[in-house]
Enzyme design. Structure first.
Site, mmCIF file in Angstrom:
data_model
loop_
_atom_site.group_PDB
_atom_site.id
_atom_site.type_symbol
_atom_site.label_atom_id
_atom_site.label_comp_id
_atom_site.label_asym_id
_atom_site.label_seq_id
_atom_site.Cartn_x
_atom_site.Cartn_y
_atom_site.Cartn_z
ATOM 1 N N CYS A 67 58.146 41.976 29.188
ATOM 2 C CA CYS A 67 57.255 41.594 28.096
ATOM 3 C C CYS A 67 57.182 40.068 28.034
ATOM 4 O O CYS A 67 58.197 39.400 28.256
ATOM 5 C CB CYS A 67 57.820 42.149 26.796
ATOM 6 S SG CYS A 67 56.785 41.793 25.386
ATOM 7 N N HIS B 262 53.676 50.740 24.823
ATOM 8 C CA HIS B 262 54.444 49.494 24.672
ATOM 9 C C HIS B 262 53.889 48.678 23.498
ATOM 10 O O HIS B 262 54.654 48.182 22.665
ATOM 11 C CB HIS B 262 54.333 48.710 25.988
ATOM 12 C CG HIS B 262 55.034 47.387 26.006
ATOM 13 N ND1 HIS B 262 56.148 47.139 26.791
ATOM 14 C CD2 HIS B 262 54.772 46.218 25.362
ATOM 15 C CE1 HIS B 262 56.550 45.883 26.602
ATOM 16 N NE2 HIS B 262 55.715 45.293 25.755
ATOM 17 N N GLU B 263 52.573 48.568 23.424
ATOM 18 C CA GLU B 263 51.973 47.726 22.369
ATOM 19 C C GLU B 263 52.096 48.395 20.993
ATOM 20 O O GLU B 263 52.305 47.701 19.988
ATOM 21 C CB GLU B 263 50.504 47.414 22.687
ATOM 22 C CG GLU B 263 50.245 46.788 24.053
ATOM 23 C CD GLU B 263 51.157 45.622 24.421
ATOM 24 O OE1 GLU B 263 51.716 44.987 23.515
ATOM 25 O OE2 GLU B 263 51.323 45.368 25.626
ATOM 26 N N HIS C 99 55.369 47.590 19.622
ATOM 27 C CA HIS C 99 55.392 46.246 19.014
ATOM 28 C C HIS C 99 54.929 46.317 17.554
ATOM 29 O O HIS C 99 55.498 45.657 16.687
ATOM 30 C CB HIS C 99 54.453 45.295 19.761
ATOM 31 C CG HIS C 99 55.084 44.587 20.922
ATOM 32 N ND1 HIS C 99 56.117 43.706 20.785
ATOM 33 C CD2 HIS C 99 54.796 44.610 22.247
ATOM 34 C CE1 HIS C 99 56.452 43.222 21.977
ATOM 35 N NE2 HIS C 99 55.661 43.758 22.884
HETATM 36 C C1 LIG Z 1 53.793 48.105 31.149
HETATM 37 S S1 LIG Z 1 53.716 47.751 29.519
HETATM 38 C C2 LIG Z 1 54.009 46.023 29.530
HETATM 39 C C3 LIG Z 1 53.195 45.323 28.523
HETATM 40 C C4 LIG Z 1 53.529 43.877 28.377
HETATM 41 N N1 LIG Z 1 52.864 43.331 27.256
HETATM 42 C C5 LIG Z 1 53.538 42.864 26.211
HETATM 43 O O1 LIG Z 1 53.428 43.340 25.101
HETATM 44 C C6 LIG Z 1 53.084 43.104 29.611
HETATM 45 O O2 LIG Z 1 53.921 42.809 30.440
HETATM 46 O O3 LIG Z 1 51.903 42.848 29.728
#
Ligand SMILES: CSCC[C@H](NC=O)C(=O)O
Length: 136
Positions: free
Chosen positions: A85, A126-127, A130
């Site tokens: 991230c 993932h988002e 957050h």
């Molecule tokens: C595979 S999900 C990874 C998402 C990550 N973004 C951050 O919130 C990023 O590395 O873009």
């Protein structure tokens, strides 16, 4: 406008406030900031650019898809993976679902439902984490 990326884990640990139609302009900052980091980033939550509101952006194929108040309404096929991230150094193991259905308000504030698989589904999970104050 391109915004700085927040790395303060205490700020990122807060649950995001629901968005309303008045938050639609936030989409522009999410798009500009994601585009500025396109070499290393495929998605962002609003709290990563300093706005504690429930909105995310995900690069899905060639599209930048902005989702307001995204909600996973179905998920299947769990698996273990490792993610990184922009707001964090290194990578961490996490559990994701291969297939999800996500419901959200789009940039026209219309309710939309998308079925996503594989990497697109992983980014959105993932988002959304957050937005719930969960960093991988
Ligand atoms: C595979 S999900 C990874 C998402 C990550 N973004 C951050 O919130 C990023 O590395 O873009």
């Amino acid at each position: 406008m391109i915004k700085p990326i927040i790395k303060d884990q205490q700020l990122l640990g807060k649950k995001a406030i629901p968005t309303t139609k008045a938050d639609l302009p936030l989409a522009n900052d999410l798009i500009d900031t994601l585009n500025a980091h396109q070499a290393e980033c495929v998605g962002m939550a609003a709290n990563m650019i300093g706005v504690n509101k429930n909105a995310i952006i995900a690069r899905i194929g060639p599209f930048n898809v902005v989702m307001f108040n995204p909600q996973i309404i179905a998920k299947s096929h769990p698996y273990q993976t490792t993610e990184g991230c922009l707001s964090l150094s290194g990578t961490r193991p996490t559990k994701r679902y291969k297939q999800i259905t996500v419901k959200f308000h789009n940039q026209s504030w219309q309710m939309q439902t998308l079925e996503l698989m594989d990497f697109a589904a992983e980014i959105v999970q993932h988002e959304i984490d957050h937005c719930n104050g969960i960093i991988i």
